[in-house]
Design an enzyme around this catalytic site. Structure first.
Site, PDB file in Angstrom:
ATOM      1  N   LYS A  93       0.833  -1.213   0.000  1.00 35.77           N
ATOM      2  CA  LYS A  93       0.000   0.000   0.000  1.00 35.77           C
ATOM      3  C   LYS A  93       0.868   1.264   0.000  1.00 35.77           C
ATOM      4  O   LYS A  93       0.647   2.179  -0.792  1.00 35.77           O
ATOM      5  CB  LYS A  93      -0.875  -0.031   1.264  1.00 35.77           C
ATOM      6  CG  LYS A  93      -1.963   0.984   1.315  1.00 35.77           C
ATOM      7  CD  LYS A  93      -2.721   0.907   2.630  1.00 35.77           C
ATOM      8  CE  LYS A  93      -3.281  -0.477   2.912  1.00 35.77           C
ATOM      9  NZ  LYS A  93      -4.082  -0.524   4.152  1.00 35.77           N
ATOM     10  N   LYS A 105       2.381  -4.218  11.046  1.00 37.39           N
ATOM     11  CA  LYS A 105       1.048  -4.359  11.646  1.00 37.39           C
ATOM     12  C   LYS A 105       1.216  -4.924  13.045  1.00 37.39           C
ATOM     13  O   LYS A 105       2.211  -5.599  13.336  1.00 37.39           O
ATOM     14  CB  LYS A 105       0.180  -5.322  10.820  1.00 37.39           C
ATOM     15  CG  LYS A 105      -1.303  -5.085  10.975  1.00 37.39           C
ATOM     16  CD  LYS A 105      -1.762  -3.846  10.229  1.00 37.39           C
ATOM     17  CE  LYS A 105      -3.232  -3.591  10.394  1.00 37.39           C
ATOM     18  NZ  LYS A 105      -3.666  -2.495   9.496  1.00 37.39           N
TER      19      LYS A 105
HETATM   20  P1  NAD Z   1     -13.864  -0.108  13.257  1.00 43.20           P
HETATM   21  O1  NAD Z   1     -13.553  -0.922  14.449  1.00 43.20           O
HETATM   22  O2  NAD Z   1     -14.045   1.361  13.425  1.00 43.20           O
HETATM   23  O3  NAD Z   1     -15.199  -0.663  12.553  1.00 43.20           O
HETATM   24  C1  NAD Z   1     -15.356  -1.991  12.224  1.00 43.20           C
HETATM   25  C2  NAD Z   1     -16.818  -2.190  11.854  1.00 43.20           C
HETATM   26  O4  NAD Z   1     -16.993  -3.539  11.399  1.00 43.20           O
HETATM   27  C3  NAD Z   1     -17.795  -2.006  13.025  1.00 43.20           C
HETATM   28  O5  NAD Z   1     -18.958  -1.363  12.546  1.00 43.20           O
HETATM   29  C4  NAD Z   1     -18.133  -3.444  13.435  1.00 43.20           C
HETATM   30  O6  NAD Z   1     -19.398  -3.547  14.037  1.00 43.20           O
HETATM   31  C5  NAD Z   1     -18.092  -4.111  12.072  1.00 43.20           C
HETATM   32  N1  NAD Z   1     -17.912  -5.561  12.167  1.00 43.20           N
HETATM   33  C6  NAD Z   1     -17.121  -6.267  13.012  1.00 43.20           C
HETATM   34  N2  NAD Z   1     -17.274  -7.590  12.794  1.00 43.20           N
HETATM   35  C7  NAD Z   1     -18.167  -7.707  11.780  1.00 43.20           C
HETATM   36  C8  NAD Z   1     -18.732  -8.799  11.098  1.00 43.20           C
HETATM   37  N3  NAD Z   1     -18.395 -10.057  11.435  1.00 43.20           N
HETATM   38  N4  NAD Z   1     -19.616  -8.547  10.107  1.00 43.20           N
HETATM   39  C9  NAD Z   1     -19.934  -7.276   9.783  1.00 43.20           C
HETATM   40  N5  NAD Z   1     -19.434  -6.189  10.380  1.00 43.20           N
HETATM   41  C10 NAD Z   1     -18.558  -6.409  11.373  1.00 43.20           C
HETATM   42  O7  NAD Z   1     -12.735  -0.456  12.191  1.00 43.20           O
HETATM   43  P2  NAD Z   1     -12.228   0.399  10.952  1.00 43.20           P
HETATM   44  O8  NAD Z   1     -11.078   1.206  11.403  1.00 43.20           O
HETATM   45  O9  NAD Z   1     -13.385   1.036  10.279  1.00 43.20           O
HETATM   46  O10 NAD Z   1     -11.645  -0.772  10.036  1.00 43.20           O
HETATM   47  C11 NAD Z   1     -12.487  -1.542   9.191  1.00 43.20           C
HETATM   48  C12 NAD Z   1     -11.628  -2.226   8.151  1.00 43.20           C
HETATM   49  O11 NAD Z   1     -10.904  -1.237   7.437  1.00 43.20           O
HETATM   50  C13 NAD Z   1     -10.579  -3.193   8.702  1.00 43.20           C
HETATM   51  O12 NAD Z   1     -10.415  -4.275   7.814  1.00 43.20           O
HETATM   52  C14 NAD Z   1      -9.327  -2.363   8.741  1.00 43.20           C
HETATM   53  O13 NAD Z   1      -8.160  -3.164   8.672  1.00 43.20           O
HETATM   54  C15 NAD Z   1      -9.524  -1.537   7.484  1.00 43.20           C
HETATM   55  N6  NAD Z   1      -8.747  -0.309   7.490  1.00 43.20           N
HETATM   56  C16 NAD Z   1      -8.928   0.645   8.448  1.00 43.20           C
HETATM   57  C17 NAD Z   1      -8.136   1.788   8.408  1.00 43.20           C
HETATM   58  C18 NAD Z   1      -8.315   2.906   9.408  1.00 43.20           C
HETATM   59  O14 NAD Z   1      -7.570   3.891   9.330  1.00 43.20           O
HETATM   60  N7  NAD Z   1      -9.263   2.858  10.296  1.00 43.20           N
HETATM   61  C19 NAD Z   1      -7.182   1.950   7.408  1.00 43.20           C
HETATM   62  C20 NAD Z   1      -7.044   0.968   6.431  1.00 43.20           C
HETATM   63  C21 NAD Z   1      -7.837  -0.155   6.490  1.00 43.20           C
END
Ligand code: NAD
Length: 429
Positions: A93, A105
Site C-alpha cells: 500500500k 502491523k
Molecule cells: P472499526 O472498528 O471502526 O469498525 C469496524 C466495523 O466492522 C464495526 O462497525 C463493526 O461492528 C463491524 N464488524 C465487526 N465484525 C463484523 C462482522 N463479522 N460482520 C460485519 N461487520 C462487522 O474499524 P475500521 O477502522 O473502520 O476498520 C475496518 C476495516 O478497514 C478493517 O479491515 C481495517 O483493517 C480496514 N482499514 C482501516 C483503516 C483505518 O484507518 N481505520 C485503514 C485501512 C484499512
C-alpha cells in the site's frame, strides 16, 4: 476462510500476479517472508484483582521504502498469520501511493468489548511496554485499526514517552489532536475510498444520483465513506455492523443512522431533525444478505475473507471497493472477474489512512499543525495521482485493477531493491 491461511493466501495472490514477470523475481523473494515479528505474552491486572494474559504481535514486514508503518488491532480472532498478511499489504500500500514507509502491523488477541475502560488502558500500555524496543519514530510507527482508536493511541504514546523519557509524538499516528494528532486523520480512510469512487465516477461518466451503494461495517472507515458518498449524491441503501444490517430502497440518512448508533448502539433506519428522530421504512438484513444485494457499489469495510468461495456466486454488485483489508479471498479473484464484478483493491482504496498518518508524522517531526483543508487537498492529490497511474495502466492492459495496482507497487519496491545494487553491478565478470 480460516484466519490461519491469510498470509499464505496473500502470498499466493502476490506470486500469481508477479510470476509471469521475471523482473519481479527478486522482490518476490524479498517479500516471501516478514523481516521480523515480535510475539509477546502480555499481562494486565483486571479490575477484580486477577491477572489476565494476552497474545500480542508486532510485525515489521519490509522496510525497503522507509520506517515501517501499520495499525494495531484488538480482536479475538487476531493471530500471527493475519498480522503478517496485514503487514505485507501495508508494504504494498505504501509503495503504490508513494508514501516513504515500509509495512508493519500489530495486534492483541482479545475481545475488547469484554474489558472495562481501565482494563483497556492497562492493555494498551502493556502492549507498548512489550514492544518499546521494536517501534520508534524512525523505525516503526503504529496507528489505529479494528477496535482501537485515538484515545488508545494517546495512551500508547504516553507509555512510550514514559519509557524513553522523551516527548515523542511521531512514534504513533491517529492520536488525539491535543497530543499532536492530525486534523482529518479520523475520516481519512473513508475519505480515501470516497475519492477512489469519485475518480471512478469521473472516468465512467456516472451520475451519482443514479448509483446505489451497500456498506458492510459501519465503523470508522465505513461511516465516513458512507457520509461522503451521500453528501456527493450517491444513494447508500444498506449498512451493517457485527450484529447485522439495515436496507432501505430509498436510501439511508447516514448522519441520522450514525447518531442513533452512537446513542443506542443499534443500527436503525431513522431520519433525525436536531434531537428528534423518526423511523424510516426499512428491512433488517444479515451480513450475508448485504453482500448479495444488487447494488452498483459494494464496500466491505469490516473484516478479511468475507467474500469467498462459499458466497462469491451470490455477489451482484458491479464494483467492489475494498475498505477492509483482504475482504476477498485470492481464490475468487478470477470468478469475480468472470461475473463482471470489478474490484478497486484495498491497497489503493483504503490507503487514505496511511497517507494522512504520514502527514501526521511529518507535522510532528516539523513541529507543525496543518489546517484541515491542507490535509484534505494533499490527500486528494496522493489518491488521485495513484488512481490515475493505475487507471492508465488498466486501460493499456487486459489486467484487473488489482493486478495493475499490485504491479505498480512491485515496480516501486523493485526500484528500491535495485538501488541497493543489482546483480549486474556486483558481478565480477
Ligand atoms: P472499526 O472498528 O471502526 O469498525 C469496524 C466495523 O466492522 C464495526 O462497525 C463493526 O461492528 C463491524 N464488524 C465487526 N465484525 C463484523 C462482522 N463479522 N460482520 C460485519 N461487520 C462487522 O474499524 P475500521 O477502522 O473502520 O476498520 C475496518 C476495516 O478497514 C478493517 O479491515 C481495517 O483493517 C480496514 N482499514 C482501516 C483503516 C483505518 O484507518 N481505520 C485503514 C485501512 C484499512
Amino acid at each position: 476462510m480460516s484466519e490461519k491461511n491469510i498470509l499464505q493466501d496473500a502470498l499466493t495472490r502476490l506470486s500469481n500476479i508477479a510470476k509471469t514477470n521475471k523482473e519481479y523475481n527478486a522482490i518476490l523473494e524479498a517479500l516471501s517472508q516478514p523481516q521480523s515479528t515480535l510475539t509477546s505474552h502480555i499481562a494486565i491486572r483486571k479490575d477484580n484483582g486477577s491477572t489476565a494474559y494476552f497474545k500480542a504481535y508486532r510485525c515489521r514486514y519490509n522496510d525497503l521504502l522507509g520506517p515501517t508503518k501499520g495499525g494495531i488491532r484488538f480482536h479475538q480472532d487476531a493471530d500471527q498469520s493475519e498480522v503478517e498478511a496485514l503487514a505485507l499489504w501495508m508494504t504494498l500500500k505504501c509503495a503504490v501511493v508513494g508514501v516513504p514507509f515500509g509495512g508493519a502491523k500489530g495486534a492483541v488477541t482479545v475481545d475488547p468489548k469484554k474489558l472495562s475502560p481501565m482494563e483497556l488502558e492497562r492493555l494498551a500500555r502493556a502492549y507498548i511496554r512489550a514492544k518499546a524496543d521494536f517501534i520508534g519514530p524512525q523505525l516503526d510507527i503504529p496507528a489505529p485499526d479494528v477496535y482501537t482508536n485515538a484515545r488508545i493511541m494517546g495512551w500508547m504514546m504516553d507509555e512510550y514517552e514514559k519509557i524513553t523519557r522523551t516527548k515523542c509524538p511521531a512514534v504513533i499516528t491517529g492520536k488525539p489532536i491535543a497530543f499532536g494528532g492530525s486534523l482529518g486523520r479520523d475520516s481519512a480512510t473513508g475519505r480515501g475510498a470516497f475519492l477512489c469512487i469519485e475518480a471512478l465516477a469521473r472516468k465512467l461518466g456516472w451520475d451519482a444520483k443514479e448509483k446505489t451503494v451497500a456498506i458492510q461495517g459501519f465503523g470508522n472507515g465505513g461511516y465516513h465513506c458512507a457520509k461522503l458518498l451521500q453528501d456527493a449524491g450517491f444513494k447508500v441503501v444498506a449498512v451493517s455492523d457485527s450484529k447485522g444490517g439495515i436496507y432501505s430502497k430509498q436510501g439511508l440518512d447516514i448522519e441520522s443512522v450514525y447518531s442513533e448508533k452512537q446513542r443506542s448502539n443499534t443500527l436503525k433506519a431513522v431520519y433525525c431533525q436536531h434531537s428528534v428522530c423518526e423511523d424510516v421504512e426499512h428491512t433488517r438484513i444479515n451480513n450475508e444478505e448485504l453482500l448479495a444485494l444488487q447494488v452498483d457499489i459494494l464496500v466491505p469495510a469490516a473484516l478479511a475473507g468475507v467474500i469467498n468461495a462459499k458466497n462469491v456466486s451470490q455477489i451482484q454488485a458491479q464494483y467492489i471497493v475494498e475498505i477492509a483489508n483482504g475482504p476477498i479471498t485470492a481464490e475468487v479473484d478470477g470468478q469475480l472477474k468472470e461475473q463482471g464484478t470489478h474490484v478497486i483493491p484495498d491497497i489503493l482504496a483504503n490507503a487514505g489512512g496511511v497517507i494522512v498518518s504520514y502527514f501526521e508524522w511529518c507535522q510532528n517531526r516539523q513541529g507543525e499543525a496543518w489546517p484541515e483543508e491542507k490535509v484534505y487537498d494533499k490527500l486528494a492529490a496522493y489518491i488521485n495521482s495513484a488512481f490515475e497511474r493505475a487507471w492508465q495502466r488498466y486501460q493499456q492492459h487486459d489486467d484487473s485493477m488489482r493486478v495493475v495496482v499490485y504491479k505498480l507497487a512491485l515496480q516501486q519496491l523493485t526500484e528500491a531493491l535495485e538501488a541497493h545494487g543489482t546483480a549486474d553491478y556486483f558481478s565480477v565478470n
